[in-house]
Design a protein around this motif. Structure first.
Motif, PDB file in Angstrom:
ATOM      1  N   SER A  62       0.838  -1.202   0.024  1.00 47.94           N
ATOM      2  CA  SER A  62       0.011  -0.133   0.019  1.00 47.94           C
ATOM      3  C   SER A  62       0.963   1.412   0.193  1.00 47.94           C
ATOM      4  CB  SER A  62      -1.072  -0.131   1.328  1.00 47.94           C
ATOM      5  OG  SER A  62      -0.576   0.364   2.387  1.00 47.94           O
ATOM      6  N   ASP A  63       0.114   2.409  -0.184  1.00 44.64           N
ATOM      7  CA  ASP A  63       0.905   3.493  -0.348  1.00 44.64           C
ATOM      8  C   ASP A  63       1.522   4.196   1.111  1.00 44.64           C
ATOM      9  OD1 ASP A  63      -1.498   4.275   0.726  1.00 44.64           O
ATOM     10  OD2 ASP A  63      -2.079   5.816  -0.939  1.00 44.64           O
ATOM     11  N   ARG A  64       1.041   3.471   1.983  1.00 47.43           N
ATOM     12  CA  ARG A  64       1.567   3.969   3.407  1.00 47.43           C
ATOM     13  C   ARG A  64       3.270   3.646   3.506  1.00 47.43           C
ATOM     14  NH1 ARG A  64      -0.362  -0.617   7.225  1.00 47.43           N
ATOM     15  NH2 ARG A  64      -0.150  -1.862   5.570  1.00 47.43           N
ATOM     16  N   VAL A  65       3.707   3.133   2.641  1.00 45.88           N
ATOM     17  CA  VAL A  65       5.284   3.076   2.570  1.00 45.88           C
ATOM     18  C   VAL A  65       5.884   3.966   1.643  1.00 45.88           C
ATOM     19  CG1 VAL A  65       5.135   0.620   2.605  1.00 45.88           C
ATOM     20  CG2 VAL A  65       5.310   1.561   0.334  1.00 45.88           C
ATOM     21  N   ASP A  67       6.602   8.302   1.140  1.00 46.32           N
ATOM     22  CA  ASP A  67       6.474   9.824   1.949  1.00 46.32           C
ATOM     23  C   ASP A  67       6.046  10.641   1.426  1.00 46.32           C
ATOM     24  OD1 ASP A  67       8.365  10.723  -0.114  1.00 46.32           O
ATOM     25  OD2 ASP A  67       9.968  10.484   0.818  1.00 46.32           O
ATOM     26  N   ASP A  73       9.619   5.504   1.759  1.00 46.40           N
ATOM     27  CA  ASP A  73       9.652   5.748   3.151  1.00 46.40           C
ATOM     28  C   ASP A  73      10.290   4.394   3.836  1.00 46.40           C
ATOM     29  OD1 ASP A  73       9.603   6.064   5.877  1.00 46.40           O
ATOM     30  OD2 ASP A  73       7.901   7.363   5.767  1.00 46.40           O
ATOM     31  N   ARG A  74      11.755   4.485   3.681  1.00 53.18           N
ATOM     32  CA  ARG A  74      12.152   3.075   4.146  1.00 53.18           C
ATOM     33  C   ARG A  74      12.026   2.762   5.616  1.00 53.18           C
ATOM     34  NH1 ARG A  74      16.011   1.290   0.660  1.00 53.18           N
ATOM     35  NH2 ARG A  74      16.284   2.542  -1.213  1.00 53.18           N
ATOM     36  N   ALA A  75      11.692   3.777   6.496  1.00 51.33           N
ATOM     37  CA  ALA A  75      11.670   3.504   7.950  1.00 51.33           C
ATOM     38  C   ALA A  75      10.117   2.769   7.992  1.00 51.33           C
ATOM     39  CB  ALA A  75      11.566   4.698   8.806  1.00 51.33           C
ATOM     40  N   ALA A  76       9.168   3.377   7.177  1.00 52.16           N
ATOM     41  CA  ALA A  76       7.761   2.852   7.221  1.00 52.16           C
ATOM     42  C   ALA A  76       7.825   1.448   6.708  1.00 52.16           C
ATOM     43  CB  ALA A  76       6.786   3.777   6.349  1.00 52.16           C
ATOM     44  N   LEU A  77       8.503   1.216   5.487  1.00 58.11           N
ATOM     45  CA  LEU A  77       8.692  -0.223   4.965  1.00 58.11           C
ATOM     46  C   LEU A  77       9.309  -1.011   5.921  1.00 58.11           C
ATOM     47  CD1 LEU A  77       8.089  -2.091   2.824  1.00 58.11           C
ATOM     48  CD2 LEU A  77      10.337  -1.169   1.844  1.00 58.11           C
ATOM     49  N   ALA A  79       9.274  -1.031   9.269  1.00 56.53           N
ATOM     50  CA  ALA A  79       8.392  -1.208  10.473  1.00 56.53           C
ATOM     51  C   ALA A  79       7.324  -2.437   9.961  1.00 56.53           C
ATOM     52  CB  ALA A  79       7.624  -0.212  10.939  1.00 56.53           C
ATOM     53  N   LEU A  80       6.912  -2.349   8.716  1.00 61.43           N
ATOM     54  CA  LEU A  80       6.096  -3.431   8.254  1.00 61.43           C
ATOM     55  C   LEU A  80       6.788  -4.875   8.028  1.00 61.43           C
ATOM     56  CD1 LEU A  80       4.224  -1.535   5.397  1.00 61.43           C
ATOM     57  CD2 LEU A  80       3.322  -2.295   7.854  1.00 61.43           C
TER      58      LEU A  80
END
Length: 401
Positions: A62-65, A67, A73-77, A79-80
């Protein structure tokens, strides 16, 4: 980045744990003339905005990854996928093939006489070691790495410890290393070690691979005390040979370095089992040469047992690596020479008394033999007798190769 028949460069895998100073080694090798293929840089390139890789990641996670600017967004990815094996494998299935394909393009574009250094942080973890001619591991004490990560990257201790724990440990990396560079000293000390590696091993190794030339061990016989790393060295060489062969061929550790407690010339003997000598003379010979194991010119036979019977024909390859002498014997499955090599190894492993006798014979002959050829010839009478004892042992124990 498999070893292929069209790429004539020397391929070196460089790895080390986070904070080990691997980048300092890569930079020094580049300054000396190496072509650097940086896997981290490629990994960023294949998921850049607008790339197919990024689009596939968004479709999967999803587009949650993304920025605010539409970049990953490497931090968001992270975390997943951190701690989620299924998610991590899904991500790797997207990125790893693209990284490998781009790395192969860069290697193919390198000059014909290049030393290509592939900087791969997770080389050991993903099992890439057999795809290189040589693996260099930078090893640094954990305390030193923690201090560097805090000083140079502003990373807090808990995060640094988590990153280190997520990677292979030192023992696993050490087992994969053909060259271990310690980096607990000064930068000047590290540069001196890299310079010596470049001058004394990488440059002559590249030349030998390009010219398909064996780096011959010294002719003078020098016995080395038993080295506990010989089995590990065999395992690395065997994996490289199997990868080059393109098939799961049998590769055995034979000769004196395969017998625990036995002093030996510091040459690793391996036996590659083939279906026929025609197979040994075909494309397999070229693949082995490309992988750093050129064929020795001329005709080769084993001395038969008992003496006087028909000679046992084989093919003999060596190593292009000046830092690791190798004899690679290609023998036909089930042939007398093939069986004999395995029988003598296993008998000496099983019989401490005969192992001690053989060690004494080796020491006496090494002190008098003028060269390796003379040394081998002088051992023949002992092997004629030992062969009979080995056959008796095989019959009594039901030994099979």
């Amino acid at each position: 980045m498999p070893i292929g028949l069209t790429v004539r460069v020397l391929k070196v895998g460089l790895t080390g744990g986070i904070g080990s100073g691997k980048s300092a080694v890569a930079n020094r090798l580049t300054a000396l003339g190496a072509v650097l293929v940086d896997s981290d840089r490629i990994a960023r390139e294949v998921v850049a905005p607008g790339s197919e890789g990024l689009a596939e990641i968004v479709a999967a996670f999803s587009d949650r990854v993304l920025d605010a600017h539409g970049a990953l967004d490497r931090a968001a990815l992270g975390a997943l996928v951190f701690g989620d094996e299924t998610a991590r494998r899904r991500l790797e299935a997207i990125t790893h093939p693209r990284v490998r394909a781009r790395a192969a393009e860069l290697v193919a574009a390198a000059p014909a006489d290049a030393v290509v250094v592939n900087d791969v942080p997770l080389l050991v973890e993903v099992g890439l070691a057999p795809t290189y001619h040589l693996v260099v591991v930078v090893q640094t004490a954990v305390a030193t790495r923690l201090a560097r990560l805090s000083r140079d990257r502003g990373m807090d201790r808990a995060e640094a410890e988590r990153r280190i724990a997520a990677q292979a440990d030192d023992d696993r990396r050490r087992a994969a290393a053909d060259v271990l560079l310690g980096n607990d000293g000064t930068l000047d000390e590290l540069h001196a070690a890299v310079d010596a590696l470049w001058r004394d091993r990488l440059l002559p190794y590249e030349r030998n691979v390009r010219e398909q030339r064996v780096a011959r061990p010294p002719e003078q016989v020098v016995l080395t005390e038993p080295d506990p790393t010989w089995p590990e060295q065999y395992a690395r060489l065997a994996a490289r040979i199997r990868h080059a062969a393109g098939a799961d061929l049998r590769v055995d550790h034979i000769g004196s370095t395969a017998v625990p407690g036995l002093a030996a010339k510091d040459v690793i003997d391996l036996q590659l089992t083939v279906g026929s000598l025609a197979e040994a003379d075909g494309p397999l010979a070229d693949r082995l040469a490309e992988a750093g194991f050129p064929r020795l010119p001329g005709e080769w036979w084993d001395n038969p047992r008992p003496a006087g019977s028909e000679r046992w024909e084989k093919r003999l390859h060596g190593s292009a690596d000046p830092g690791r002498p190798v004899h690679l014997h290609l023998r036909v499955a089930g042939s007398p020479g093939w069986r004999y090599a395995l029988l003598m190894r296993d008998h000496l492993r099983a019989d401490p008394a005969q192992r001690a006798v053989y060690l004494q014979v080796k020491r006496e002959l090494a002190a008098t033999a003028p060269d390796s050829a003379g040394y081998a010839t002088l051992k023949d009478p002992w092997f004629d007798e030992e062969h009979l004892r080995a056959e008796e042992w095989a019959a009594q124990t039901g030994w099979r190769p």
